[in-house]
Scaffold this motif. Structure first.
Motif, mmCIF file in Angstrom:
data_model
loop_
_atom_site.group_PDB
_atom_site.id
_atom_site.type_symbol
_atom_site.label_atom_id
_atom_site.label_comp_id
_atom_site.label_asym_id
_atom_site.label_seq_id
_atom_site.Cartn_x
_atom_site.Cartn_y
_atom_site.Cartn_z
ATOM 1 N N LEU A 9 -31.846 -158.031 43.222
ATOM 2 C CA LEU A 9 -32.070 -157.707 44.631
ATOM 3 C C LEU A 9 -30.909 -156.937 45.258
ATOM 4 O O LEU A 9 -31.083 -156.322 46.316
ATOM 5 C CB LEU A 9 -32.334 -158.991 45.428
ATOM 6 N N ARG A 10 -29.753 -156.952 44.646
ATOM 7 C CA ARG A 10 -28.616 -156.183 45.169
ATOM 8 C C ARG A 10 -28.861 -154.677 45.094
ATOM 9 O O ARG A 10 -28.115 -153.887 45.679
ATOM 10 C CB ARG A 10 -27.335 -156.549 44.429
ATOM 11 N N ASN A 11 -29.897 -154.284 44.368
ATOM 12 C CA ASN A 11 -30.228 -152.866 44.257
ATOM 13 C C ASN A 11 -31.270 -152.417 45.278
ATOM 14 O O ASN A 11 -31.643 -151.236 45.299
ATOM 15 C CB ASN A 11 -30.748 -152.565 42.854
ATOM 16 N N LEU A 12 -31.750 -153.319 46.126
ATOM 17 C CA LEU A 12 -32.777 -152.944 47.097
ATOM 18 C C LEU A 12 -32.268 -151.868 48.049
ATOM 19 O O LEU A 12 -31.088 -151.823 48.395
ATOM 20 C CB LEU A 12 -33.222 -154.164 47.903
ATOM 21 N N ALA A 87 -24.792 -154.538 38.951
ATOM 22 C CA ALA A 87 -24.750 -153.697 37.749
ATOM 23 C C ALA A 87 -25.716 -154.258 36.710
ATOM 24 O O ALA A 87 -25.946 -155.469 36.634
ATOM 25 C CB ALA A 87 -23.339 -153.649 37.191
ATOM 26 N N PHE A 88 -26.251 -153.359 35.865
ATOM 27 C CA PHE A 88 -27.265 -153.812 34.918
ATOM 28 C C PHE A 88 -27.367 -152.850 33.742
ATOM 29 O O PHE A 88 -26.837 -151.731 33.766
ATOM 30 C CB PHE A 88 -28.637 -153.897 35.594
ATOM 31 N N SER A 89 -28.078 -153.280 32.717
ATOM 32 C CA SER A 89 -28.474 -152.402 31.629
ATOM 33 C C SER A 89 -29.835 -152.836 31.115
ATOM 34 O O SER A 89 -30.109 -154.032 30.997
ATOM 35 C CB SER A 89 -27.459 -152.417 30.477
ATOM 36 N N GLN A 90 -30.675 -151.848 30.824
ATOM 37 C CA GLN A 90 -31.997 -152.076 30.259
ATOM 38 C C GLN A 90 -32.192 -151.102 29.114
ATOM 39 O O GLN A 90 -31.804 -149.941 29.203
ATOM 40 C CB GLN A 90 -33.085 -151.856 31.309
ATOM 41 N N GLY A 106 -26.602 -149.091 34.857
ATOM 42 C CA GLY A 106 -26.585 -148.850 36.290
ATOM 43 C C GLY A 106 -25.461 -149.585 36.996
ATOM 44 O O GLY A 106 -25.155 -150.741 36.669
ATOM 45 N N PHE A 107 -24.845 -148.923 37.974
ATOM 46 C CA PHE A 107 -23.760 -149.493 38.769
ATOM 47 C C PHE A 107 -24.107 -149.372 40.256
ATOM 48 O O PHE A 107 -24.773 -148.422 40.665
ATOM 49 C CB PHE A 107 -22.445 -148.744 38.526
ATOM 50 N N VAL A 108 -23.607 -150.312 41.046
ATOM 51 C CA VAL A 108 -23.776 -150.294 42.499
ATOM 52 C C VAL A 108 -22.412 -150.480 43.137
ATOM 53 O O VAL A 108 -21.679 -151.417 42.771
ATOM 54 C CB VAL A 108 -24.720 -151.411 42.986
ATOM 55 N N ALA A 109 -22.042 -149.606 44.072
ATOM 56 C CA ALA A 109 -20.783 -149.748 44.807
ATOM 57 C C ALA A 109 -21.021 -149.300 46.237
ATOM 58 O O ALA A 109 -21.174 -148.103 46.503
ATOM 59 C CB ALA A 109 -19.672 -148.928 44.155
ATOM 60 N N ILE A 132 -28.026 -140.099 36.696
ATOM 61 C CA ILE A 132 -28.749 -140.305 37.954
ATOM 62 C C ILE A 132 -27.726 -140.701 39.024
ATOM 63 O O ILE A 132 -27.113 -141.760 38.941
ATOM 64 C CB ILE A 132 -29.817 -141.401 37.797
ATOM 65 N N ARG A 133 -27.548 -139.827 40.007
ATOM 66 C CA ARG A 133 -26.584 -140.064 41.087
ATOM 67 C C ARG A 133 -27.349 -140.329 42.375
ATOM 68 O O ARG A 133 -28.172 -139.508 42.785
ATOM 69 C CB ARG A 133 -25.678 -138.837 41.241
ATOM 70 N N GLU A 134 -27.061 -141.454 43.022
ATOM 71 C CA GLU A 134 -27.852 -141.868 44.181
ATOM 72 C C GLU A 134 -26.967 -142.324 45.336
ATOM 73 O O GLU A 134 -25.936 -142.975 45.114
ATOM 74 C CB GLU A 134 -28.801 -143.009 43.784
#
Length: 284
Positions: A9-12, A87-90, A106-109, A132-134
């Motif tokens: 949910l931190r990626n919402l 952060a995650f990996s799939q 994937g990273f979130v900052a 992928i840059r967001e």
């Protein structure tokens, strides 16, 4: 400890960005604008993913092509793990002969996300990256500069967390990484990591060629690709059974702060762990 779902949910949010195809040598092949919406439903018991990708003619135009993908989730697949910071990996759980293989990291900052996909063809050769840059919509978040070797040189002290696909208790341990250049222009890397009796130190020497560092001492030649947005991808040039290997992606979030995700596979080609390293530079 937060649950895997809570970490997800931190990626919402609504994320504006781009998908950039990159060759194994670091050449930019194609870039596509994107809009990703991750929204919680039913009190965050479900998550709806809506991804729109725009052709170059469609960006800012009403007559171009737009592809849309919509999915809903109420649980997580076995091939993905999340950390408490989001952060995650799939990716592939098993390396198999004559099959494509790969993983996403994937990273979130704050108001930024950076994701990177590493892909191998059916012969096990490294074939392509997707960067992928967001940025979170409505914020003034900015992209990081392209990563350079000079930014990585120095001493890095870190803390690592290793998660396992069978959801056993995670391992926590410290790490130490040192990189320096020799007079001949090579790069020497010294990495110390692990717990107790499992603690290891590995030293390797790499050659430098534009955006790529190559390390050939191990059973599988490895390369480190320096990418836009402070990203890096560490990859075997080829993956094969009977040789343990790992895939790694790093993100330089600030000049003295870097995160790395490491997805490890054993000699049978089975995915065995995912590690997040949060490290800070001791000397700049």
């Amino acid at each position: 400890m937060a649950s895997q779902w809570d970490n997800f949910l931190r990626n919402l949010g609504e994320w504006q960005g781009s998908f950039t195809q990159i060759s194994p040598k670091g050449e930019i092949l194609e870039s596509t604008a994107s809009l990703l919406l991750l929204e919680g439903l039913e009190g965050n018991q479900k998550v709806r993913l809506t991804l729109r990708r725009f052709s170059s003619s469609a960006e800012g135009s009403s007559d171009g092509k737009v592809s849309e993908l919509v999915r809903e989730y109420n649980c997580l697949a076995r091939d993905i793990l999340f950390f408490e910071n989001g952060a995650f990996s799939q990716g592939s759980m098993q390396l198999a002969p004559y099959s494509e293989f790969g993983a996403e990291f994937g990273f979130v900052a704050e108001n930024r996300r950076m994701r990177l996909v590493q892909l191998y063809n059916s012969s096990g050769k490294l074939s392509q990256f997707t960067l992928i840059r967001e940025m979170r919509a409505g914020t003034n978040a900015t992209e990081r500069p392209p990563l350079t070797l000079q930014q990585l040189l120095g001493k890095w002290q870190g803390e690592a967390v290793t998660l396992y696909p069978d959801w056993r208790a995670p391992d926590n341990y410290s790490t130490y990484l040192e990189l320096h250049e020799t007079l001949s222009g090579s790069v020497v890397q010294r990495l110390t990591f692990g717990c107790g009796a499992e603690r290891k130190t590995i030293e390797s020497i790499g050659s430098v060629s534009e955006k790529v560092l190559r390390f050939n001492q191990g059973a599988l030649p490895m390369q480190v690709l320096l990418l836009p947005d402070g990203a890096s991808a560490t990859s075997p040039e080829q993956v094969k059974l009977h040789s343990p290997f790992f895939l790694e992606v790093g993100w330089l979030i600030k000049p003295d702060w870097r995160q790395r995700l490491i997805r490890s596979y054993n000699e049978k080609g089975e995915w065995i762990s995912l590690t997040l390293v949060n490290e800070h530079k001791l000397s700049i």
